[in-house]
Design a protein around this motif. Structure first.
Motif, short mmCIF file in Angstrom:
data_model
loop_
_atom_site.label_atom_id
_atom_site.label_comp_id
_atom_site.label_asym_id
_atom_site.label_seq_id
_atom_site.Cartn_x
_atom_site.Cartn_y
_atom_site.Cartn_z
N GLY A 341 0.81 -1.20 0.00
CA GLY A 341 0.00 0.00 0.00
C GLY A 341 0.85 1.26 0.00
N LEU A 342 0.16 2.43 -0.03
CA LEU A 342 0.82 3.73 -0.10
C LEU A 342 0.87 4.37 1.29
CD1 LEU A 342 -0.79 5.15 -3.37
CD2 LEU A 342 1.48 4.11 -3.11
N TYR A 343 2.06 4.78 1.68
CA TYR A 343 2.26 5.42 2.99
C TYR A 343 3.05 6.72 2.87
CZ TYR A 343 0.72 0.84 4.37
OH TYR A 343 -0.01 -0.31 4.49
N ASN A 344 3.37 7.13 1.63
CA ASN A 344 4.03 8.43 1.45
C ASN A 344 3.05 9.53 1.84
OD1 ASN A 344 2.74 7.24 -0.89
ND2 ASN A 344 3.19 9.13 -1.96
N GLN A 345 3.57 10.65 2.34
CA GLN A 345 2.69 11.72 2.82
C GLN A 345 2.58 12.88 1.84
OE1 GLN A 345 3.11 12.82 6.94
NE2 GLN A 345 3.88 10.82 7.52
N ALA A 346 3.12 12.72 0.64
CA ALA A 346 3.04 13.79 -0.35
C ALA A 346 3.26 13.22 -1.74
CB ALA A 346 4.08 14.88 -0.06
N ILE A 347 2.76 13.94 -2.75
CA ILE A 347 3.04 13.66 -4.14
C ILE A 347 3.90 14.81 -4.65
CG2 ILE A 347 2.03 13.31 -6.44
CD1 ILE A 347 -0.55 12.40 -5.05
N LEU A 348 4.93 14.48 -5.41
CA LEU A 348 5.84 15.50 -5.92
C LEU A 348 5.11 16.50 -6.81
CD1 LEU A 348 8.82 13.23 -6.99
CD2 LEU A 348 8.73 14.69 -4.97
N ARG A 349 5.66 17.73 -6.86
CA ARG A 349 5.13 18.74 -7.80
C ARG A 349 5.23 18.24 -9.24
NH1 ARG A 349 1.85 22.78 -5.88
NH2 ARG A 349 2.59 23.42 -3.83
N SER A 351 5.76 14.75 -11.08
CA SER A 351 5.81 13.32 -10.80
C SER A 351 5.24 12.47 -11.93
CB SER A 351 5.04 13.01 -9.51
OG SER A 351 3.74 13.54 -9.56
N TRP A 352 5.02 13.08 -13.13
CA TRP A 352 4.35 12.38 -14.22
C TRP A 352 5.30 12.09 -15.37
CZ3 TRP A 352 -0.90 11.17 -13.91
CH2 TRP A 352 -1.62 11.80 -12.88
N LEU A 353 5.09 10.94 -16.03
CA LEU A 353 5.76 10.66 -17.28
C LEU A 353 5.03 11.36 -18.42
CD1 LEU A 353 6.67 6.87 -16.88
CD2 LEU A 353 8.07 8.89 -16.38
N ASN A 354 5.62 11.34 -19.59
CA ASN A 354 5.10 12.12 -20.72
C ASN A 354 3.76 11.65 -21.24
OD1 ASN A 354 7.25 13.86 -20.67
ND2 ASN A 354 8.36 12.91 -22.37
N ASP A 355 3.33 10.44 -20.88
CA ASP A 355 2.02 9.97 -21.35
C ASP A 355 0.86 10.61 -20.61
OD1 ASP A 355 2.22 8.74 -18.89
OD2 ASP A 355 1.85 6.71 -19.64
N ASN A 356 1.17 11.42 -19.58
CA ASN A 356 0.15 12.15 -18.80
C ASN A 356 -0.77 11.23 -18.00
OD1 ASN A 356 0.05 15.23 -19.09
ND2 ASN A 356 0.46 14.54 -21.19
N LYS A 357 -0.42 9.95 -17.91
CA LYS A 357 -1.26 9.05 -17.11
C LYS A 357 -0.45 8.22 -16.11
CE LYS A 357 -1.25 4.98 -20.17
NZ LYS A 357 -2.08 3.88 -20.69
N THR A 358 0.89 8.22 -16.23
CA THR A 358 1.72 7.40 -15.35
C THR A 358 2.39 8.28 -14.30
OG1 THR A 358 2.12 5.84 -17.14
CG2 THR A 358 3.56 5.72 -15.22
N LEU A 359 2.14 7.94 -13.05
CA LEU A 359 2.61 8.71 -11.90
C LEU A 359 3.71 7.94 -11.19
CD1 LEU A 359 1.70 11.27 -10.11
CD2 LEU A 359 0.45 9.60 -8.74
N LEU A 360 4.74 8.65 -10.73
CA LEU A 360 5.84 8.03 -9.98
C LEU A 360 5.71 8.38 -8.50
CD1 LEU A 360 8.04 6.37 -11.47
CD2 LEU A 360 6.92 8.02 -12.95
N LEU A 361 5.72 7.35 -7.65
CA LEU A 361 5.62 7.54 -6.21
C LEU A 361 6.62 6.65 -5.50
CD1 LEU A 361 1.76 7.54 -5.50
CD2 LEU A 361 3.30 9.49 -5.39
N SER A 362 7.18 7.15 -4.40
CA SER A 362 8.05 6.36 -3.53
C SER A 362 7.37 6.24 -2.17
CB SER A 362 9.42 7.01 -3.40
OG SER A 362 10.03 7.17 -4.66
N THR A 363 7.40 5.05 -1.59
CA THR A 363 6.66 4.84 -0.35
C THR A 363 7.35 3.78 0.51
OG1 THR A 363 4.48 4.25 0.56
CG2 THR A 363 5.17 3.10 -1.44
N PRO A 364 7.29 3.91 1.85
CA PRO A 364 7.83 2.86 2.72
C PRO A 364 7.17 1.52 2.45
CG PRO A 364 7.40 4.86 3.99
CD PRO A 364 6.80 5.07 2.63
N GLN A 365 7.99 0.49 2.40
CA GLN A 365 7.52 -0.88 2.18
C GLN A 365 8.36 -1.82 3.03
OE1 GLN A 365 4.95 -1.91 -0.76
NE2 GLN A 365 4.50 -0.03 0.37
N GLY A 366 7.82 -2.26 4.15
CA GLY A 366 8.48 -3.27 4.96
C GLY A 366 9.88 -2.95 5.40
N GLY A 367 10.16 -1.72 5.80
CA GLY A 367 11.49 -1.36 6.29
C GLY A 367 12.41 -0.81 5.23
N SER A 368 11.88 -0.51 4.04
CA SER A 368 12.66 0.09 2.99
C SER A 368 11.76 1.08 2.26
CB SER A 368 13.17 -0.99 2.02
OG SER A 368 14.23 -0.52 1.22
#
Length: 712
Positions: A341-349, A351-368
């Motif tokens: 699941g998603l546990y990041n507390q913000a989305i970057l200003r 954060s999108w690829l050029n297709d305008n539909k793909t979003l990049l997110l980084s989030t804690p996952q099991g200690g990483s």
């Protein structure tokens, strides 16, 4: 003295590395790119930090730093316009009498506008904190949007000698001052938000040189994290709902809020769907067709799993792209990597690829920290295999033209910037074969090959422990539970852990029940069970491995981590040699009346928060708060206990630690208090250095003589 010199040298080594604040791709092509980054670094000689900016150019093989780093320590916040033609910065200049803020606009390698915000007196100080922070250029690059404190009317005593009239502005201010209001208290947003009482949205027009507040925001709504609507006709923002009492915002994602739009002429409209929601960081895709944000239910644990929501700007349709993950699920391109699941507390200003539909997110996952690409239309989630899972934490920090700037680190390796080129072919992105290139120096701790970082699966088949220490030997083990409790221990670089390992200790982190990054159910399983489940999880994690349990054991933790270590020392009094607790929670009853998050203890003990009900008529709740408190078993404690407290802490007031100190003293326990002129994290350079070295001295003193001799 030799021992102290050794400790100071180790502290200097472990804290000397700069920490990344932000990075931005200024320009990129198929053959080269330019990346500007901002870093912060400690300076022990000045007992302060310095913030600096530097630019690197890369040909996707090697990189070059184009100029010496530039000190920007008096910059609060800055932003580029979309074309990079303009650059604005909010600068705070300290003087002997006060501090003043200036809004500067730069273009063509020179300063073209300066606004003395204190002199203009339209509003109070501009916000630059992580919760409200906003500084953004309009699409046509003529206006700057930001959030500031609402102007407060001047006040004066009931009697004050009046100066002889001079006819200047000061006469008008004196005439308009309200008598008897100078000591009137207003509630701010709590820990690390002191003085932030009433935020307002502000627009600076650099063509007309006007600064105006946006109108028609309801009085019970406080705006945060705003962005321009794609056509520049208004803004979207988070609106925090104000009730009779503000509860602290820092580290808390459960406060009632909604997403709203506001046109420049004052039309206010709520976009999110439910009144019982908490939302974060609305962001448009580059062509302005989609608005996304993070969303969860109000109340409950202070941080938990988010949904990712997509809002079609044309049709107004709301879609859940990523739902809550109760336990774990699989992702599109790697069945071996669980998704919690998603546990990041913000989305970057950006954060999108050029297709305008793909979003990049980084989030804690099991200690990483793992980085994912999320298709907002198909809802597929793709893991980016930058490193092997659970070897380093990887966070994306900027996205432009299908190029990512990312940051990675491990407990054994300080942070480094690098870029990723996402390849696009046959109308598809290839997330499995990434082109990765360094953009900043690779750094390692001294003798880093002698230390190991190991993730362990000890609770419910989840990755819940991280061991960091020498590969060989049986040095003392510092058991280090995180605070929160709804946070997580990560394998990213941590200076104080590096310091402990450099001076001859090993460290064990435990993501006990209630930790984030392991599924929504795992977070919520702690509610009603604090002082029991979390304590057992940490203790059982230590006991699960004889290579850990047969060592000399020490305890170190802050906030809820302090709650855990003080509980462990009372529940298992002969097990641990010494304890250090930073701003620990020790008495849940008094916490409910003195903390900026009065709901915390009541929620954690399994009840719905209502401050008046608890004080008025709930004996059951008060008894549960007492039963869960470490102070109840202070008479069982045997291990020497060092308490590190901040006298400006609004989250866990110093009175918590002091009352516990008096209880320990009464029962004959060796104990000491160090009090710092600091807030909850004890993050100032002076407090961090003093508390870290005193912690080391405390642990060395109370481990056996053979161990001490091996370290000297």
């Amino acid at each position: 003295m030799a021992q102290l010199d050794k400790l100071l040298a180790a502290f200097r080594v472990s804290t000397q590395y700069p920490a990344l604040i932000s990075a931005r791709i200024l320009d990129c092509s198929t053959t080269s790119l330019s990346v500007q980054s901002v870093w912060v670094q400690r300076i022990l000689e000045r007992q302060s930090t310095t913030r600096y900016r530097q630019t690197a150019v890369s040909d996707y093989k090697t990189y070059t730093i184009t100029s010496p780093p530039t000190d920007i320590s008096n910059e609060l916040i800055s932003a580029y316009s979309k074309s990079n033609k303009y650059f604005c910065v909010v600068r705070e200049v300290e003087s002997a009498k006060d501090s003043k803020q200036y809004l500067e606009v730069w273009a063509d390698c020179c300063l073209i506008k300066t606004y003395d915000l204190s002199a203009l007196d339209v509003h109070g100080k501009i916000y630059a904190d992580v919760e409200f922070e906003t500084l953004q250029w309009s699409p046509d690059e003529t206006k700057i949007l930001y959030i500031a404190e609402k102007k407060v009317p001047k006040s004066e005593p009931f009697f004050k000698q009046k100066p002889i009239s001079s006819g200047d502005k000061s006469d008008v201010e004196i005439k308009n001052a309200v008598p008897g209001k100078e000591y009137e208290w207003s509630q701010d947003w709590g820990e690390q938000m002191v003085g932030k009482i009433t935020p307002v949205l502000v627009v600076c027009d650099i063509k007309s040189d006007t600064i105006e507040l946006l109108p028609n925001i309801p009085n019970n709504i406080h705006p945060a994290s705003a962005s321009w609507i794609p056509d520049g006709s208004g803004v979207v923002a988070v609106g925090y709902k104000i009730s009779s009492r503000k509860l602290g915002l820092v580290y808390c994602t459960n406060r009632p809020s909604h997403i709203f739009s506001l046109t420049l002429n004052g039309y206010y409209n709520v976009l999110s769907s439910d009144s019982e929601l908490s939302v974060k960081t609305p962001r448009f895709n580059p062509n302005g067709t989609k608005l996304v944000w993070l969303e969860r239910l109000v109340g409950g644990p202070h941080h938990s799993c988010f949904k990712l929501i997509s809002y079609n700007w044309s049709t107004k349709e709301i879609t859940t792209v990523v739902d809550f993950v109760d336990n774990q699920t699989v992702i599109a391109n790697n069945k071996e990597v669980p998704f919690y699941g998603l546990y990041n507390q913000a989305i970057l200003r950006r954060s999108w690829l050029n297709d305008n539909k793909t979003l990049l997110l980084s989030t804690p996952q099991g200690g990483s920290i793992h980085t994912f690409a999320i298709d907002t239309e198909t809802k597929d989630i793709y893991y980016l295999p930058v490193t092997k899972p659970f070897h380093e934490s990887v966070s994306v920090v900027d996205v432009f033209n299908d190029i990512l700037v990312c940051h990675k680190s491990s407990l054994n390796k300080p942070g480094q910037l690098f870029t990723i080129k996402i390849n696009f072919a046959n109308e598809m992105y290839d997330f499995n074969n990434l082109s990765i290139h360094e953009i900043s120096p690779s750094r390692s701790l001294p003798n880093s090959d002698e230390y190991v970082v190991e993730h362990g699966y000890t609770l419910y088949d989840k990755p819940t422990t991280i061991f960091y220490g020498p590969k060989n030997g049986k040095c003392p083990l510092i058991v280090f539970p995180h605070g929160g409790p709804h946070a997580s221990s990560l394998d990213s670089y941590m200076p104080n852990a590096a310091f402990f390992v450099q001076i001859g200790f090993a460290v064990l982190f435990v993501n006990y029940r209630g930790s984030t990054g392991l599924g929504k159910n795992y977070v919520e399983s702690l509610l009603g069970n604090i002082g029991d489940a979390d304590i057992k999880d940490v203790y059982n994690a230590v006991q699960s491995n004889p290579l850990w349990s047969n060592r000399e054991l020490l305890l170190y933790g802050g906030s809820h981590g302090g709650f855990i270590v003080t509980h462990l020392s009372g529940q298992y009094p002969s097990k641990f040699k010494a304890i250090v607790a930073l701003n620990p929670v020790t008495d849940l009853i008094t916490m409910s009346g003195t903390s900026d998050i009065a709901d915390w203890g009541i929620t954690e003990t399994g009840y719905n928060y209502s401050y008046s009900d608890v004080l008025a008529n709930s004996k059951e709740v008060l008894m549960k708060l007492a039963d869960c408190s470490p102070c109840k078993i202070a008479d069982k404690v045997q291990a020497p206990t060092l308490l590190l407290l901040g006298d400006k802490d609004l989250r866990v007031p110093a009175s918590q630690g002091l009352s516990y100190y008096h209880l320990l003293k009464e029962h004959g326990v060796t104990t000491k208090v160090l009090m710092y002129n600091d807030c909850h994290p004890l993050g100032s350079v002076s407090a961090d250095m003093d508390s870290s070295i005193n912690t080391a001295l405390w642990f060395i003193k109370y481990t056996n003589e053979d161990t001490k001799e091996s370290k000297d």
